[in-house]
Design a protein around this motif. Structure first.
Motif, PDB file in Angstrom:
ATOM      1  N   SER A  12      27.647  29.738  80.200  1.00 52.98           N
ATOM      2  CA  SER A  12      26.850  28.588  80.614  1.00 52.98           C
ATOM      3  C   SER A  12      25.426  29.091  80.755  1.00 52.98           C
ATOM      4  CB  SER A  12      27.359  28.008  81.936  1.00 52.98           C
ATOM      5  OG  SER A  12      27.299  28.991  82.958  1.00 52.98           O
ATOM      6  N   TRP A  13      24.481  28.201  80.723  1.00 53.42           N
ATOM      7  CA  TRP A  13      23.085  28.627  80.698  1.00 53.42           C
ATOM      8  C   TRP A  13      22.594  29.000  82.092  1.00 53.42           C
ATOM      9  CZ3 TRP A  13      21.032  29.979  76.273  1.00 53.42           C
ATOM     10  CH2 TRP A  13      21.583  29.452  75.104  1.00 53.42           C
ATOM     11  N   LYS A  14      23.300  29.940  82.705  1.00 56.40           N
ATOM     12  CA  LYS A  14      22.855  30.472  83.982  1.00 56.40           C
ATOM     13  C   LYS A  14      21.730  31.475  83.731  1.00 56.40           C
ATOM     14  CE  LYS A  14      27.406  29.980  86.159  1.00 56.40           C
ATOM     15  NZ  LYS A  14      28.541  30.687  86.806  1.00 56.40           N
ATOM     16  N   ASP A  15      20.975  31.748  84.763  1.00 56.22           N
ATOM     17  CA  ASP A  15      19.803  32.607  84.595  1.00 56.22           C
ATOM     18  C   ASP A  15      20.162  33.972  84.022  1.00 56.22           C
ATOM     19  OD1 ASP A  15      18.306  30.560  85.585  1.00 56.22           O
ATOM     20  OD2 ASP A  15      18.078  31.392  87.596  1.00 56.22           O
ATOM     21  N   GLY A  16      21.207  34.626  84.573  1.00 57.69           N
ATOM     22  CA  GLY A  16      21.569  35.965  84.124  1.00 57.69           C
ATOM     23  C   GLY A  16      22.169  35.979  82.733  1.00 57.69           C
ATOM     24  N   GLU A  17      23.111  35.069  82.467  1.00 55.23           N
ATOM     25  CA  GLU A  17      23.783  35.033  81.172  1.00 55.23           C
ATOM     26  C   GLU A  17      22.810  34.714  80.042  1.00 55.23           C
ATOM     27  OE1 GLU A  17      26.843  32.127  81.808  1.00 55.23           O
ATOM     28  OE2 GLU A  17      28.364  33.658  82.091  1.00 55.23           O
ATOM     29  N   SER A  18      21.890  33.811  80.306  1.00 53.07           N
ATOM     30  CA  SER A  18      20.977  33.382  79.251  1.00 53.07           C
ATOM     31  C   SER A  18      20.068  34.515  78.797  1.00 53.07           C
ATOM     32  CB  SER A  18      20.137  32.192  79.724  1.00 53.07           C
ATOM     33  OG  SER A  18      19.364  32.552  80.857  1.00 53.07           O
ATOM     34  N   SER A  19      19.702  35.409  79.716  1.00 49.18           N
ATOM     35  CA  SER A  19      18.845  36.529  79.322  1.00 49.18           C
ATOM     36  C   SER A  19      19.582  37.451  78.356  1.00 49.18           C
ATOM     37  CB  SER A  19      18.382  37.309  80.560  1.00 49.18           C
ATOM     38  OG  SER A  19      19.486  37.891  81.240  1.00 49.18           O
ATOM     39  N   GLU A  20      20.902  37.598  78.533  1.00 50.21           N
ATOM     40  CA  GLU A  20      21.675  38.429  77.613  1.00 50.21           C
ATOM     41  C   GLU A  20      21.765  37.777  76.237  1.00 50.21           C
ATOM     42  OE1 GLU A  20      25.784  41.043  77.350  1.00 50.21           O
ATOM     43  OE2 GLU A  20      25.353  39.859  79.119  1.00 50.21           O
ATOM     44  N   TYR A  21      21.791  36.452  76.201  1.00 54.50           N
ATOM     45  CA  TYR A  21      21.806  35.739  74.920  1.00 54.50           C
ATOM     46  C   TYR A  21      20.543  36.080  74.126  1.00 54.50           C
ATOM     47  CZ  TYR A  21      23.523  31.886  71.961  1.00 54.50           C
ATOM     48  OH  TYR A  21      24.049  31.143  70.936  1.00 54.50           O
ATOM     49  N   LEU A  22      19.412  36.069  74.819  1.00 50.19           N
ATOM     50  CA  LEU A  22      18.145  36.387  74.163  1.00 50.19           C
ATOM     51  C   LEU A  22      18.122  37.844  73.707  1.00 50.19           C
ATOM     52  CD1 LEU A  22      15.640  34.682  73.527  1.00 50.19           C
ATOM     53  CD2 LEU A  22      14.572  35.598  75.589  1.00 50.19           C
ATOM     54  N   GLU A  23      18.663  38.737  74.533  1.00 49.47           N
ATOM     55  CA  GLU A  23      18.724  40.152  74.158  1.00 49.47           C
ATOM     56  C   GLU A  23      19.629  40.357  72.944  1.00 49.47           C
ATOM     57  OE1 GLU A  23      18.144  43.031  77.918  1.00 49.47           O
ATOM     58  OE2 GLU A  23      19.782  41.611  78.152  1.00 49.47           O
ATOM     59  N   ALA A  24      20.739  39.628  72.892  1.00 48.75           N
ATOM     60  CA  ALA A  24      21.650  39.756  71.754  1.00 48.75           C
ATOM     61  C   ALA A  24      20.961  39.356  70.455  1.00 48.75           C
ATOM     62  CB  ALA A  24      22.893  38.888  71.981  1.00 48.75           C
ATOM     63  N   LEU A  25      20.165  38.307  70.513  1.00 50.47           N
ATOM     64  CA  LEU A  25      19.446  37.861  69.321  1.00 50.47           C
ATOM     65  C   LEU A  25      18.370  38.851  68.893  1.00 50.47           C
ATOM     66  CD1 LEU A  25      19.051  34.040  70.090  1.00 50.47           C
ATOM     67  CD2 LEU A  25      20.473  35.077  68.308  1.00 50.47           C
ATOM     68  N   SER A  26      17.969  39.726  69.805  1.00 52.84           N
ATOM     69  CA  SER A  26      16.940  40.716  69.465  1.00 52.84           C
ATOM     70  C   SER A  26      17.504  41.893  68.681  1.00 52.84           C
ATOM     71  CB  SER A  26      16.276  41.249  70.742  1.00 52.84           C
ATOM     72  OG  SER A  26      17.103  42.208  71.395  1.00 52.84           O
ATOM     73  N   LEU A  27      18.806  42.124  68.756  1.00 54.60           N
ATOM     74  CA  LEU A  27      19.390  43.339  68.180  1.00 54.60           C
ATOM     75  C   LEU A  27      19.089  43.515  66.689  1.00 54.60           C
ATOM     76  CD1 LEU A  27      22.847  43.433  70.022  1.00 54.60           C
ATOM     77  CD2 LEU A  27      20.711  44.582  70.637  1.00 54.60           C
ATOM     78  N   PRO A  28      19.161  42.449  65.869  1.00 50.74           N
ATOM     79  CA  PRO A  28      18.857  42.644  64.440  1.00 50.74           C
ATOM     80  C   PRO A  28      17.390  42.957  64.160  1.00 50.74           C
ATOM     81  CG  PRO A  28      20.153  40.647  64.793  1.00 50.74           C
ATOM     82  CD  PRO A  28      19.666  41.097  66.138  1.00 50.74           C
ATOM     83  N   THR A  29      16.527  42.858  65.181  1.00 53.40           N
ATOM     84  CA  THR A  29      15.093  43.067  64.965  1.00 53.40           C
ATOM     85  C   THR A  29      14.614  44.433  65.431  1.00 53.40           C
ATOM     86  OG1 THR A  29      14.297  42.259  67.132  1.00 53.40           O
ATOM     87  CG2 THR A  29      14.829  40.600  65.462  1.00 53.40           C
ATOM     88  N   LEU A  30      15.474  45.230  66.050  1.00 52.55           N
ATOM     89  CA  LEU A  30      15.052  46.509  66.619  1.00 52.55           C
ATOM     90  C   LEU A  30      14.895  47.555  65.518  1.00 52.55           C
ATOM     91  CD1 LEU A  30      17.472  46.607  69.696  1.00 52.55           C
ATOM     92  CD2 LEU A  30      15.079  45.846  69.648  1.00 52.55           C
ATOM     93  N   PRO A  31      13.713  48.126  65.345  1.00 54.82           N
ATOM     94  CA  PRO A  31      13.498  49.096  64.257  1.00 54.82           C
ATOM     95  C   PRO A  31      14.445  50.289  64.317  1.00 54.82           C
ATOM     96  CG  PRO A  31      11.397  48.391  65.188  1.00 54.82           C
ATOM     97  CD  PRO A  31      12.467  47.849  66.096  1.00 54.82           C
ATOM     98  N   TRP A  32      14.690  50.819  65.506  1.00 51.46           N
ATOM     99  CA  TRP A  32      15.538  52.008  65.620  1.00 51.46           C
ATOM    100  C   TRP A  32      17.010  51.698  65.345  1.00 51.46           C
ATOM    101  CZ3 TRP A  32      19.320  51.567  69.289  1.00 51.46           C
ATOM    102  CH2 TRP A  32      19.112  50.655  70.328  1.00 51.46           C
ATOM    103  N   ALA A  33      17.374  50.416  65.403  1.00 57.23           N
ATOM    104  CA  ALA A  33      18.766  50.022  65.162  1.00 57.23           C
ATOM    105  C   ALA A  33      19.043  49.711  63.696  1.00 57.23           C
ATOM    106  CB  ALA A  33      19.117  48.805  66.015  1.00 57.23           C
ATOM    107  N   ALA A  34      18.012  49.730  62.858  1.00 56.84           N
ATOM    108  CA  ALA A  34      18.159  49.327  61.457  1.00 56.84           C
ATOM    109  C   ALA A  34      19.301  50.035  60.718  1.00 56.84           C
ATOM    110  CB  ALA A  34      16.836  49.528  60.718  1.00 56.84           C
TER     111      ALA A  34
END
Length: 290
Positions: A12-34
């Motif tokens: 659910s769009w709780k404050d804590g859970e939603s921040s992890e959603y945004l972090e998950a979407l960042s994973l494909p953009t991390l240069p070191w993770a390529a």
């Protein structure tokens, strides 16, 4: 598709859970993770043209930070999560416009599966342990607990051996640790983390994605009756192999499919048009902190 066969979204769009959603979407953009992106089970189009999502995510990240700083959050509850939801609901349609609706839906499904579906996490863990038993040799001290895999599975085992190999997964994990940066904030000594949280997220995704790929490979080679044989074997094997083995966590053949089932809630893309006016209006509600 019945609700029983759907994937249940634990979110659910709780404050804590939603921040992890945004972090998950960042994973494909991390240069070191390529170097690790091909292992994550992401949509192929994102791997072929990563700059498109990188640009969209960067815009979303900047918008979120800007609007966050402009708000006075005193006494608010749940509104941080709503802000994240609005930003994501705006970003996914942009991805759909540039790469196709299926790509956006697959990315959303990827996030939901790996981070917000507890049943899927448990199932991947149980299938991983159970399938690995099929490779035990007579020299293994646990070999006596091994139930011979069904004949229909035997010729497929060499095809998924690399996916299930424990040593290979360990090597991948070690390589990830070597390149992952430390957390981007000052740490309290007793809460020290050697690597950033994104590295932990990626490690879990890699394990689940490799197991899921193995299950999809098996499913692609078998008919319904043969898949049922594999499930029957896996349930019996999980029951006797480990003290904490839970055959019910395998979820039958629910995850032994070529394609993942759908989730039990609509895609965020279905809400993007409804939210468009709300997104525009919300900017007028943002206020500078005194």
């Amino acid at each position: 598709m019945t609700k029983q066969n759907c994937l249940e979204l634990d979110f659910s769009w709780k404050d804590g859970e939603s921040s992890e959603y945004l972090e998950a979407l960042s994973l494909p953009t991390l240069p070191w993770a390529a170097p690790f992106l091909p292992l994550l089970g992401l949509p192929n189009a994102l791997l072929e043209q990563p700059s498109i999502w990188e640009s969209i995510y960067t815009q979303a990240f900047i918008e979120h930070k800007t609007r966050y700083r402009m708000r006075d959050w005193t006494g608010t509850h749940g509104e941080r999560g709503e802000l994240v939801r609005q930003v994501i609901v705006k970003a996914l349609p942009l991805l759909a416009q540039q790469m196709g609706r299926n790509v956006a839906i697959d990315l959303e499904k990827w996030v939901r599966f790996h981070f917000f579906c507890l049943e899927a996490k448990r199932a991947m863990r149980e299938w991983e342990r159970t399938l690995r038993i099929a490779y035990f040799s007579p020299n293994s001290r646990k070999y006596q607990r091994k139930i011979p895999p069904p004949a229909v599975l035997v010729p497929i085992l060499p095809l998924i051996e690399e996916l299930m190999d424990f040593d290979r997964r360990t090597e991948i994990g070690d390589a990830l640790k070597r390149v992952a940066p430390p957390p981007p904030y000052e740490q309290i000594p007793y809460e020290y983390m050697e690597h950033c949280y994104e590295a932990t997220m990626l490690s879990g995704v890699i394990d689940r994605a490799l197991t899921l790929k193995a299950l999809q490979t098996i499913a692609s080679k078998l008919n319904d009756t043969e898949r049922s044989e594999v499930v029957t074997w896996a349930q019996a094997q999980a029951l006797i192999m480990y003290r904490d083995g839970k055959p019910e966590n395998l979820c039958g053949d629910k995850y032994l499919q070529v394609e993942l089932p759908s989730f039990d809630v609509p895609s965020l893309l279905d809400f993007s048009a409804l939210d468009e006016s709300a997104l525009d209006g919300s900017h007028h509600e943002d206020r500078t902190v005194d």
